[in-house]
Motif scaffolding. Structure first.
Motif, PDB file in Angstrom:
ATOM      1  N   SER A  86       7.800   8.830  -5.448  1.00  0.00           N
ATOM      2  CA  SER A  86       8.179  10.225  -5.197  1.00  0.00           C
ATOM      3  C   SER A  86       8.577  10.444  -3.745  1.00  0.00           C
ATOM      4  O   SER A  86       8.229  11.442  -3.118  1.00  0.00           O
ATOM      5  CB  SER A  86       7.032  11.172  -5.577  1.00  0.00           C
ATOM      6  OG  SER A  86       6.725  11.066  -6.944  1.00  0.00           O
ATOM      7  N   GLY A  87       9.311   9.488  -3.193  1.00  0.00           N
ATOM      8  CA  GLY A  87       9.823   9.609  -1.841  1.00  0.00           C
ATOM      9  C   GLY A  87       8.856   9.218  -0.748  1.00  0.00           C
ATOM     10  O   GLY A  87       9.177   9.328   0.431  1.00  0.00           O
ATOM     11  N   ARG A  88       7.666   8.735  -1.102  1.00  0.00           N
ATOM     12  CA  ARG A  88       6.643   8.407  -0.108  1.00  0.00           C
ATOM     13  C   ARG A  88       6.314   6.912  -0.154  1.00  0.00           C
ATOM     14  O   ARG A  88       6.451   6.268  -1.180  1.00  0.00           O
ATOM     15  CB  ARG A  88       5.384   9.224  -0.362  1.00  0.00           C
ATOM     16  CG  ARG A  88       5.604  10.724  -0.372  1.00  0.00           C
ATOM     17  CD  ARG A  88       4.329  11.471  -0.672  1.00  0.00           C
ATOM     18  NE  ARG A  88       3.424  11.469   0.463  1.00  0.00           N
ATOM     19  CZ  ARG A  88       3.388  12.447   1.369  1.00  0.00           C
ATOM     20  NH1 ARG A  88       4.220  13.469   1.279  1.00  0.00           N
ATOM     21  NH2 ARG A  88       2.537  12.402   2.377  1.00  0.00           N
ATOM     22  N   VAL A  89       5.848   6.396   0.988  1.00  0.00           N
ATOM     23  CA  VAL A  89       5.420   5.003   1.056  1.00  0.00           C
ATOM     24  C   VAL A  89       4.085   4.866   0.327  1.00  0.00           C
ATOM     25  O   VAL A  89       3.158   5.638   0.558  1.00  0.00           O
ATOM     26  CB  VAL A  89       5.254   4.539   2.513  1.00  0.00           C
ATOM     27  CG1 VAL A  89       4.713   3.117   2.554  1.00  0.00           C
ATOM     28  CG2 VAL A  89       6.580   4.630   3.249  1.00  0.00           C
ATOM     29  N   ARG A  90       4.001   3.884  -0.534  1.00  0.00           N
ATOM     30  CA  ARG A  90       2.745   3.586  -1.219  1.00  0.00           C
ATOM     31  C   ARG A  90       2.430   2.111  -1.027  1.00  0.00           C
ATOM     32  O   ARG A  90       3.330   1.264  -0.968  1.00  0.00           O
ATOM     33  CB  ARG A  90       2.832   3.921  -2.713  1.00  0.00           C
ATOM     34  CG  ARG A  90       2.671   5.407  -2.993  1.00  0.00           C
ATOM     35  CD  ARG A  90       1.239   5.837  -2.732  1.00  0.00           C
ATOM     36  NE  ARG A  90       1.072   7.289  -2.800  1.00  0.00           N
ATOM     37  CZ  ARG A  90       1.031   8.085  -1.758  1.00  0.00           C
ATOM     38  NH1 ARG A  90       1.178   7.582  -0.547  1.00  0.00           N
ATOM     39  NH2 ARG A  90       0.843   9.383  -1.889  1.00  0.00           N
ATOM     40  N   THR A  91       1.147   1.798  -0.900  1.00  0.00           N
ATOM     41  CA  THR A  91       0.722   0.420  -0.680  1.00  0.00           C
ATOM     42  C   THR A  91      -0.113  -0.065  -1.853  1.00  0.00           C
ATOM     43  O   THR A  91      -0.807   0.707  -2.513  1.00  0.00           O
ATOM     44  CB  THR A  91      -0.117   0.303   0.600  1.00  0.00           C
ATOM     45  OG1 THR A  91      -1.374   0.971   0.405  1.00  0.00           O
ATOM     46  CG2 THR A  91       0.602   0.927   1.786  1.00  0.00           C
ATOM     47  N   ASP A  92      -0.013  -1.353  -2.090  1.00  0.00           N
ATOM     48  CA  ASP A  92      -0.829  -1.982  -3.129  1.00  0.00           C
ATOM     49  C   ASP A  92      -1.133  -3.396  -2.685  1.00  0.00           C
ATOM     50  O   ASP A  92      -0.251  -4.118  -2.229  1.00  0.00           O
ATOM     51  CB  ASP A  92      -0.086  -1.988  -4.471  1.00  0.00           C
ATOM     52  CG  ASP A  92      -0.942  -2.567  -5.581  1.00  0.00           C
ATOM     53  OD1 ASP A  92      -2.166  -2.315  -5.573  1.00  0.00           O
ATOM     54  OD2 ASP A  92      -0.403  -3.274  -6.448  1.00  0.00           O
ATOM     55  N   ALA A  93      -2.401  -3.778  -2.762  1.00  0.00           N
ATOM     56  CA  ALA A  93      -2.830  -5.115  -2.338  1.00  0.00           C
ATOM     57  C   ALA A  93      -3.406  -5.859  -3.533  1.00  0.00           C
ATOM     58  O   ALA A  93      -4.630  -5.960  -3.681  1.00  0.00           O
ATOM     59  CB  ALA A  93      -3.850  -5.016  -1.214  1.00  0.00           C
ATOM     60  N   PRO A  94      -2.534  -6.392  -4.414  1.00  0.00           N
ATOM     61  CA  PRO A  94      -3.043  -7.121  -5.580  1.00  0.00           C
ATOM     62  C   PRO A  94      -3.752  -8.412  -5.200  1.00  0.00           C
ATOM     63  O   PRO A  94      -4.603  -8.903  -5.944  1.00  0.00           O
ATOM     64  CB  PRO A  94      -1.775  -7.398  -6.395  1.00  0.00           C
ATOM     65  CG  PRO A  94      -0.661  -7.390  -5.390  1.00  0.00           C
ATOM     66  CD  PRO A  94      -1.043  -6.377  -4.370  1.00  0.00           C
ATOM     67  N   ILE A 108     -14.737  -3.722  -0.576  1.00  0.00           N
ATOM     68  CA  ILE A 108     -13.933  -3.787   0.643  1.00  0.00           C
ATOM     69  C   ILE A 108     -12.446  -3.724   0.317  1.00  0.00           C
ATOM     70  O   ILE A 108     -11.690  -2.962   0.932  1.00  0.00           O
ATOM     71  CB  ILE A 108     -14.250  -5.066   1.442  1.00  0.00           C
ATOM     72  CG1 ILE A 108     -15.688  -5.033   1.953  1.00  0.00           C
ATOM     73  CG2 ILE A 108     -13.278  -5.210   2.614  1.00  0.00           C
ATOM     74  CD1 ILE A 108     -15.992  -3.870   2.863  1.00  0.00           C
ATOM     75  N   CYS A 109     -11.988  -4.513  -0.631  1.00  0.00           N
ATOM     76  CA  CYS A 109     -10.567  -4.514  -0.983  1.00  0.00           C
ATOM     77  C   CYS A 109     -10.134  -3.152  -1.520  1.00  0.00           C
ATOM     78  O   CYS A 109      -9.045  -2.658  -1.208  1.00  0.00           O
ATOM     79  CB  CYS A 109     -10.283  -5.612  -2.016  1.00  0.00           C
ATOM     80  SG  CYS A 109     -10.434  -7.302  -1.351  1.00  0.00           S
ATOM     81  N   LYS A 110     -10.988  -2.526  -2.295  1.00  0.00           N
ATOM     82  CA  LYS A 110     -10.687  -1.192  -2.818  1.00  0.00           C
ATOM     83  C   LYS A 110     -10.553  -0.185  -1.684  1.00  0.00           C
ATOM     84  O   LYS A 110      -9.616   0.628  -1.648  1.00  0.00           O
ATOM     85  CB  LYS A 110     -11.792  -0.762  -3.788  1.00  0.00           C
ATOM     86  CG  LYS A 110     -11.634   0.661  -4.306  1.00  0.00           C
ATOM     87  CD  LYS A 110     -12.811   1.032  -5.192  1.00  0.00           C
ATOM     88  CE  LYS A 110     -12.732   2.482  -5.647  1.00  0.00           C
ATOM     89  NZ  LYS A 110     -13.908   2.863  -6.476  1.00  0.00           N
ATOM     90  N   GLU A 111     -11.469  -0.243  -0.721  1.00  0.00           N
ATOM     91  CA  GLU A 111     -11.455   0.729   0.366  1.00  0.00           C
ATOM     92  C   GLU A 111     -10.268   0.523   1.294  1.00  0.00           C
ATOM     93  O   GLU A 111      -9.680   1.495   1.801  1.00  0.00           O
ATOM     94  CB  GLU A 111     -12.759   0.638   1.162  1.00  0.00           C
ATOM     95  CG  GLU A 111     -12.984   1.788   2.113  1.00  0.00           C
ATOM     96  CD  GLU A 111     -13.050   3.132   1.413  1.00  0.00           C
ATOM     97  OE1 GLU A 111     -12.573   4.128   1.992  1.00  0.00           O
ATOM     98  OE2 GLU A 111     -13.574   3.187   0.276  1.00  0.00           O
ATOM     99  N   VAL A 135      -7.386   2.161  -0.383  1.00  0.00           N
ATOM    100  CA  VAL A 135      -7.530   3.616  -0.337  1.00  0.00           C
ATOM    101  C   VAL A 135      -7.162   4.143   1.048  1.00  0.00           C
ATOM    102  O   VAL A 135      -6.401   5.110   1.188  1.00  0.00           O
ATOM    103  CB  VAL A 135      -8.974   4.041  -0.703  1.00  0.00           C
ATOM    104  CG1 VAL A 135      -9.202   5.510  -0.367  1.00  0.00           C
ATOM    105  CG2 VAL A 135      -9.239   3.795  -2.177  1.00  0.00           C
ATOM    106  N   ILE A 136      -7.693   3.500   2.088  1.00  0.00           N
ATOM    107  CA  ILE A 136      -7.428   3.950   3.458  1.00  0.00           C
ATOM    108  C   ILE A 136      -5.943   3.840   3.798  1.00  0.00           C
ATOM    109  O   ILE A 136      -5.376   4.705   4.463  1.00  0.00           O
ATOM    110  CB  ILE A 136      -8.276   3.143   4.456  1.00  0.00           C
ATOM    111  CG1 ILE A 136      -9.727   3.619   4.404  1.00  0.00           C
ATOM    112  CG2 ILE A 136      -7.734   3.273   5.877  1.00  0.00           C
ATOM    113  CD1 ILE A 136     -10.635   2.951   5.395  1.00  0.00           C
TER     114      ILE A 136
END
Length: 433
Positions: free
Chosen positions: A150-158, A200-203, A206-207
């Protein structure tokens, strides 16, 4: 590094839909080179420390059969961090895939309460509670993907890995039986590793996304003033190469009304006799374009002169409509904006209540006053106004080194080195507390 990268990349994010795949129809292209990422990486430790400290660590409970004692029930409660330090970190860009961050020698000391219980051979129930401390040494590997949502930067750490080099359980006091430590060290260590990795990976993820929202909201404020704003939503997923990180943005000017600053326009004709009344009206919003020769501003104005008759009872009005084209070059130095006039042209459109010879005379005088008095004064005021506006948005807090503002046909190229935006990180970390 992940969150720190988002801190800068997201400075040009906003909200609106984005296309999948390759970015297109971009109005702004933001490129962060590998050396710039290394600057951002300097403050990775603070973000990772926040992730460790913010993570919630659930109680660990279970039971285990033990010779002579039967089933021993146990629980680790109120797990908290009492000390944390990070030795170093590195960042690598993996072509068309991810930002890989390696963090070495994270030293963490956990503390909490160990509760255990069992029933003796004589049927006597034993329940004990004892404080514990866990010394650990961890390496952390985070491979992060950046996407547009939706036009915003999103991060994902699989891919998020924790490697434990040390995990030692210390029980309070010296008189506790050795079998307690022997029982719980190996079994609890395995369980604790799984819990820590997950939390830790979840946080961290999230951060990172909280930071993206935080900075994008700040960016929306920086790039707006009153009724004027810029839609700079992403047009597609950020691009990752081995040498730079790049994002494409719309950069569409949006206005919700337009009020002319009459004081500034009056300066243009400030050389006329004091008994003459002069009013200036902007007939339409200025059109701004980037060309190789500079930033070109096209506008149309109506100038009305009201001269009193000798009898002081009546006045004669003369009205001009002019198309004005101004070419300027901008530069930024010592936290101030500077404007240089490269070219200035006035094209008459309509004239009322003047003979042809009088019209030419007044227009010649008008152009002379504009170029020698009005425009320098207007530019000087605009330099101060725009510098104050940028400083009010926090630009002066950035350590900007050797900035260049280069105009090209259809776009503006901004090149600079910079120091880490420490003030943004401080504001962000305070917002989490």
């Amino acid at each position: 590094m992940l969150a720190a990268t988002v801190l800068t990349l997201a400075l040009l994010g906003n909200v609106h839909a984005c296309s999948k795949g390759t970015s297109h129809k971009a109005g702004i292209v933001c490129r962060i080179t590998k050396p710039a990422l290394l600057v951002l990486n300097q403050e990775t430790a603070k973000v990772i420390q926040t992730a460790f400290q913010r993570a919630s660590y659930p109680n660990i409970t279970g039971e285990k059969a033990m010779m002579l004692l039967g089933q021993v029930k146990y629980g680790l409660h109120n797990i908290q961090i009492s000390h944390l330090s990070i030795a170093s970190s590195q960042v690598e860009l993996v072509e068309a895939k991810s930002i890989d961050v390696s963090i070495q020698n994270v030293s963490v000391v956990f503390k909490g309460t160990l509760k255990y219980g069992y029933t003796t051979a004589w049927g006597l129930g034993i329940d004990q509670s004892i404080d514990f401390k866990i010394d650990s040494a961890i390496d952390l590997q985070i491979n992060t993907q950046l996407t547009c949502d939706s036009g915003r930067v999103r991060t994902d750490a699989p891919d998020c890995y924790l490697s434990f080099h040390k995990l030692l359980l210390h029980l309070q006091g010296e008189r506790e039986p050795g079998w307690i430590k022997q029982l719980f060290t190996n079994f609890i260590s395995f369980t604790l590793k799984l819990v820590l990795k997950g939390q830790i990976c979840k946080e961290i993820n999230v951060i990172s996304n909280i930071m993206a929202d935080f900075v994008q909201t700040r960016a929306a404020s920086v790039l707006s003033d009153g009724d004027i704003g810029v839609d700079i939503s992403l047009t597609g997923d950020p691009i990752i190469t081995a040498s730079y990180l790049e994002s494409h943005h719309k950069a569409v000017l949006e206005t919700w009304g337009f009020n002319t600053n009459q004081e500034i326009f009056q300066e243009v004709v400030g050389g006329f006799p004091s008994q003459a009344q002069v009013t200036v009206h902007c007939l339409k919003m200025p059109k701004i374009s980037c060309q190789n020769k500079g930033v070109v501003v096209n506008s149309s104005v109506m100038v009305k002169f009201l001269f009193p008759r000798p009898d002081q009872q009546h006045s004669v009005a003369y009205t001009f409509e002019e198309d004005i084209t101004t070419t300027v070059q901008a530069s930024y130095s010592k936290k101030k904006l500077f404007l240089s006039l490269l070219d200035f042209q006035i094209t008459p459109k309509t004239v009322s209540n003047l003979t042809e010879s009088s019209s030419e005379s007044v227009q010649s005088f008008l152009q002379s006053m504009i170029t020698t008095v009005g425009i320098p004064e207007v530019m000087s005021r605009l330099e101060a106004v725009f510098t104050a506006l940028m400083n009010s948005k926090g630009l002066s807090l950035f350590d900007i080194i050797n900035p260049e503002i280069i105009t090209r046909d259809g776009f503006l190229l901004l090149q600079m080195d910079f120091g880490f935006p420490e003030h943004l990180l401080v504001d962000f970390l305070q917002s989490l507390s």
